[in-house]
Design a protein around this motif. Structure first.
Motif, PDB file in Angstrom:
ATOM      1  N   MET A  13      51.679  66.002  47.850  1.00 41.05           N
ATOM      2  CA  MET A  13      50.645  65.268  48.568  1.00 41.05           C
ATOM      3  C   MET A  13      51.099  64.912  49.970  1.00 41.05           C
ATOM      4  O   MET A  13      52.304  64.787  50.244  1.00 41.05           O
ATOM      5  N   GLY A  14      50.109  64.784  50.847  1.00 41.21           N
ATOM      6  CA  GLY A  14      50.386  64.328  52.187  1.00 41.21           C
ATOM      7  C   GLY A  14      50.454  62.816  52.236  1.00 41.21           C
ATOM      8  O   GLY A  14      50.070  62.130  51.284  1.00 41.21           O
ATOM      9  N   MET A  15      50.952  62.304  53.326  1.00 39.02           N
ATOM     10  CA  MET A  15      51.174  60.861  53.436  1.00 39.02           C
ATOM     11  C   MET A  15      49.875  60.070  53.452  1.00 39.02           C
ATOM     12  O   MET A  15      49.878  58.870  53.140  1.00 39.02           O
ATOM     13  N   THR A  16      48.765  60.700  53.768  1.00 43.01           N
ATOM     14  CA  THR A  16      47.505  59.958  53.815  1.00 43.01           C
ATOM     15  C   THR A  16      46.669  60.111  52.548  1.00 43.01           C
ATOM     16  O   THR A  16      45.605  59.528  52.420  1.00 43.01           O
ATOM     17  N   ASN A  17      47.168  60.897  51.610  1.00 38.83           N
ATOM     18  CA  ASN A  17      46.401  61.134  50.376  1.00 38.83           C
ATOM     19  C   ASN A  17      46.452  59.937  49.437  1.00 38.83           C
ATOM     20  O   ASN A  17      47.328  59.075  49.538  1.00 38.83           O
ATOM     21  N   LEU A  76      49.812  55.268  37.555  1.00 39.42           N
ATOM     22  CA  LEU A  76      50.472  54.843  38.785  1.00 39.42           C
ATOM     23  C   LEU A  76      49.661  55.421  39.931  1.00 39.42           C
ATOM     24  O   LEU A  76      49.633  56.637  40.134  1.00 39.42           O
ATOM     25  N   HIS A  77      48.974  54.535  40.653  1.00 43.84           N
ATOM     26  CA  HIS A  77      48.140  54.956  41.778  1.00 43.84           C
ATOM     27  C   HIS A  77      48.996  54.969  43.046  1.00 43.84           C
ATOM     28  O   HIS A  77      49.741  54.012  43.318  1.00 43.84           O
ATOM     29  N   LEU A  78      48.855  56.055  43.777  1.00 47.98           N
ATOM     30  CA  LEU A  78      49.691  56.299  44.945  1.00 47.98           C
ATOM     31  C   LEU A  78      48.828  56.333  46.204  1.00 47.98           C
ATOM     32  O   LEU A  78      47.775  56.997  46.217  1.00 47.98           O
ATOM     33  N   HIS A  79      49.279  55.671  47.261  1.00 51.77           N
ATOM     34  CA  HIS A  79      48.472  55.591  48.480  1.00 51.77           C
ATOM     35  C   HIS A  79      49.377  55.475  49.694  1.00 51.77           C
ATOM     36  O   HIS A  79      50.255  54.613  49.718  1.00 51.77           O
ATOM     37  N   THR A  80      49.171  56.335  50.660  1.00 51.72           N
ATOM     38  CA  THR A  80      49.949  56.374  51.908  1.00 51.72           C
ATOM     39  C   THR A  80      51.450  56.334  51.656  1.00 51.72           C
ATOM     40  O   THR A  80      52.171  55.438  52.132  1.00 51.72           O
ATOM     41  N   LEU A  81      51.890  57.297  50.866  1.00 54.01           N
ATOM     42  CA  LEU A  81      53.320  57.359  50.536  1.00 54.01           C
ATOM     43  C   LEU A  81      54.132  57.893  51.706  1.00 54.01           C
ATOM     44  O   LEU A  81      53.598  58.467  52.662  1.00 54.01           O
ATOM     45  N   GLN A  82      55.452  57.714  51.605  1.00 58.85           N
ATOM     46  CA  GLN A  82      56.397  58.180  52.582  1.00 58.85           C
ATOM     47  C   GLN A  82      57.221  59.328  51.997  1.00 58.85           C
ATOM     48  O   GLN A  82      57.364  59.439  50.772  1.00 58.85           O
ATOM     49  N   THR A 103      64.323  51.470  21.310  1.00 52.80           N
ATOM     50  CA  THR A 103      64.542  52.761  21.954  1.00 52.80           C
ATOM     51  C   THR A 103      63.358  53.048  22.859  1.00 52.80           C
ATOM     52  O   THR A 103      62.202  52.898  22.446  1.00 52.80           O
ATOM     53  N   GLN A 104      63.652  53.460  24.078  1.00 50.82           N
ATOM     54  CA  GLN A 104      62.579  53.887  24.971  1.00 50.82           C
ATOM     55  C   GLN A 104      62.412  55.400  24.835  1.00 50.82           C
ATOM     56  O   GLN A 104      63.383  56.146  24.854  1.00 50.82           O
ATOM     57  N   TYR A 105      61.170  55.805  24.700  1.00 49.95           N
ATOM     58  CA  TYR A 105      60.833  57.218  24.580  1.00 49.95           C
ATOM     59  C   TYR A 105      60.207  57.662  25.897  1.00 49.95           C
ATOM     60  O   TYR A 105      59.249  57.045  26.372  1.00 49.95           O
ATOM     61  N   PHE A 106      60.763  58.733  26.453  1.00 50.48           N
ATOM     62  CA  PHE A 106      60.374  59.159  27.787  1.00 50.48           C
ATOM     63  C   PHE A 106      59.441  60.359  27.762  1.00 50.48           C
ATOM     64  O   PHE A 106      59.560  61.244  26.901  1.00 50.48           O
ATOM     65  N   GLY A 107      58.563  60.381  28.744  1.00 46.57           N
ATOM     66  CA  GLY A 107      57.781  61.565  29.009  1.00 46.57           C
ATOM     67  C   GLY A 107      58.584  62.552  29.830  1.00 46.57           C
ATOM     68  O   GLY A 107      59.706  62.253  30.249  1.00 46.57           O
ATOM     69  N   PRO A 108      58.011  63.733  30.099  1.00 44.70           N
ATOM     70  CA  PRO A 108      58.739  64.771  30.839  1.00 44.70           C
ATOM     71  C   PRO A 108      58.810  64.516  32.336  1.00 44.70           C
ATOM     72  O   PRO A 108      59.571  65.176  33.035  1.00 44.70           O
ATOM     73  N   GLY A 109      58.009  63.577  32.827  1.00 47.93           N
ATOM     74  CA  GLY A 109      58.066  63.246  34.241  1.00 47.93           C
ATOM     75  C   GLY A 109      57.062  63.991  35.090  1.00 47.93           C
ATOM     76  O   GLY A 109      56.551  65.057  34.701  1.00 47.93           O
ATOM     77  N   THR A 110      56.776  63.424  36.248  1.00 44.40           N
ATOM     78  CA  THR A 110      55.983  64.072  37.288  1.00 44.40           C
ATOM     79  C   THR A 110      56.879  64.243  38.510  1.00 44.40           C
ATOM     80  O   THR A 110      57.417  63.260  39.031  1.00 44.40           O
ATOM     81  N   ARG A 111      57.049  65.486  38.933  1.00 48.71           N
ATOM     82  CA  ARG A 111      57.835  65.761  40.140  1.00 48.71           C
ATOM     83  C   ARG A 111      56.915  65.607  41.340  1.00 48.71           C
ATOM     84  O   ARG A 111      56.001  66.402  41.532  1.00 48.71           O
ATOM     85  N   LEU A 112      57.133  64.585  42.147  1.00 48.97           N
ATOM     86  CA  LEU A 112      56.286  64.279  43.295  1.00 48.97           C
ATOM     87  C   LEU A 112      56.988  64.678  44.581  1.00 48.97           C
ATOM     88  O   LEU A 112      58.144  64.311  44.813  1.00 48.97           O
ATOM     89  N   THR A 113      56.281  65.390  45.408  1.00 50.88           N
ATOM     90  CA  THR A 113      56.762  65.747  46.743  1.00 50.88           C
ATOM     91  C   THR A 113      55.770  65.227  47.763  1.00 50.88           C
ATOM     92  O   THR A 113      54.574  65.540  47.689  1.00 50.88           O
ATOM     93  N   VAL A 114      56.263  64.419  48.692  1.00 46.62           N
ATOM     94  CA  VAL A 114      55.419  63.862  49.752  1.00 46.62           C
ATOM     95  C   VAL A 114      55.771  64.555  51.067  1.00 46.62           C
ATOM     96  O   VAL A 114      56.929  64.527  51.503  1.00 46.62           O
ATOM     97  N   LEU A 115      54.772  65.184  51.654  1.00 46.12           N
ATOM     98  CA  LEU A 115      55.018  65.948  52.884  1.00 46.12           C
ATOM     99  C   LEU A 115      54.736  65.105  54.118  1.00 46.12           C
ATOM    100  O   LEU A 115      53.898  64.195  54.086  1.00 46.12           O
TER     101      LEU A 115
END
Lengths: 115, 116
Positions: A13-17, A76-82, A103-115
């Motif tokens: 995502m871009g920084m303004t998304n 998790l809502h994301l707004h104007t990330l860096q 015990t905490q059970y984890f999901g596989p994760g979301t790989r986030l890239t901010v351009l």
């Protein structure tokens, strides 16, 4: 694989998304967590929800906004990330409560890239 | 306050040789201790946990860990490494939090390389 699923698995995502990450647990747990995993840093706890109530906000910038509509779903809502927000975002769930033996059970994760 | 230190960021072993991943912790209370494994592009999976019962804990895939209170250690071992053990391993300490939920602290991780 596990009882915790996350979507999407990858997000660019871009920084303004504005975007949202979704987590769903099928384990009947009462507590849910968001973690940030960056390269060469320990796992950072971001938010904790217990019985749909936010009980921890670990000095997270307001550009991250969590939502827990019920005990099975966490967003998790994301707004104007860096660019430094680029990381693997992990969701986890546990039975909940004050017990240290959970015990905490984890999901596989979301790989986030901010351009 | 609680903390956990993983003494090695990288460990390299040959296939079939023993594995030792070191972890030291500090905690104000009687903690629970966990080891998790993370394979590339995957979430974390529980290997084993210590919860004040037997000090030698056996986990999945042949791993075990021994809780040593006098040394504040919880090292992870396996007698014979397999190629599929190559992954990152996290030591975790947990206390009950006065705010009513579990407080968890993760170590920085140890990357295990297994050489054929």
């Amino acid at each position: 694989e596990t009882g915790v699923t996350q979507t999407p698995r990858h997000l660019v995502m871009g920084m303004t998304n504005k975007k949202s990450l979704k987590c769903e647990q099928h384990l009947g747990h009462n507590a849910m967590y968001w973690y940030k995993q960056s390269a060469k840093k320990p796992l950072e706890l971001m938010f904790v929800y217990s019985l749909e109530e936010r009980v921890e906000n670990n000095s997270v910038p307001s550009r991250f906004s969590p939502e827990c509509p019920n005990s099975s779903h966490l967003f998790l809502h994301l707004h104007t990330l860096q660019p430094e927000d680029s990381a693997l975002y992990l969701c986890a769930s546990s039975q909940g409560g004050r017990v240290s033996t959970d015990t905490q059970y984890f999901g596989p994760g979301t790989r986030l890239t901010v351009l | 306050a609680q903390s956990v230190t993983q003494l090695d960021s990288h460990v390299s072993v040959s296939e079939g040789t023993p594995v030792l991943l070191r972890c030291n912790y500090s905690s104000s209370y009687s903690p629970s201790l966990f080891w998790y494994v993370q394979h590339p592009n995957k979430g974390l999976q529980l290997l084993l946990k210590y919860t004040s019962a037997a000090t030698l804990v056996k986990g999945i895939n042949g791993f075990e860990a021994e809780f040593k209170k006098s040394e504040t250690s919880f090292h992870l071992t396996k007698p014979s490494a397999h190629m599929s053990d190559a992954a990152e391993y996290f030591c975790v300490v947990s206390d009950a939090n006065s705010g009513g939920y579990q407080k968890v602290t993760f170590g920085t991780g140890t990357k295990l390389q297994v050489i054929p």
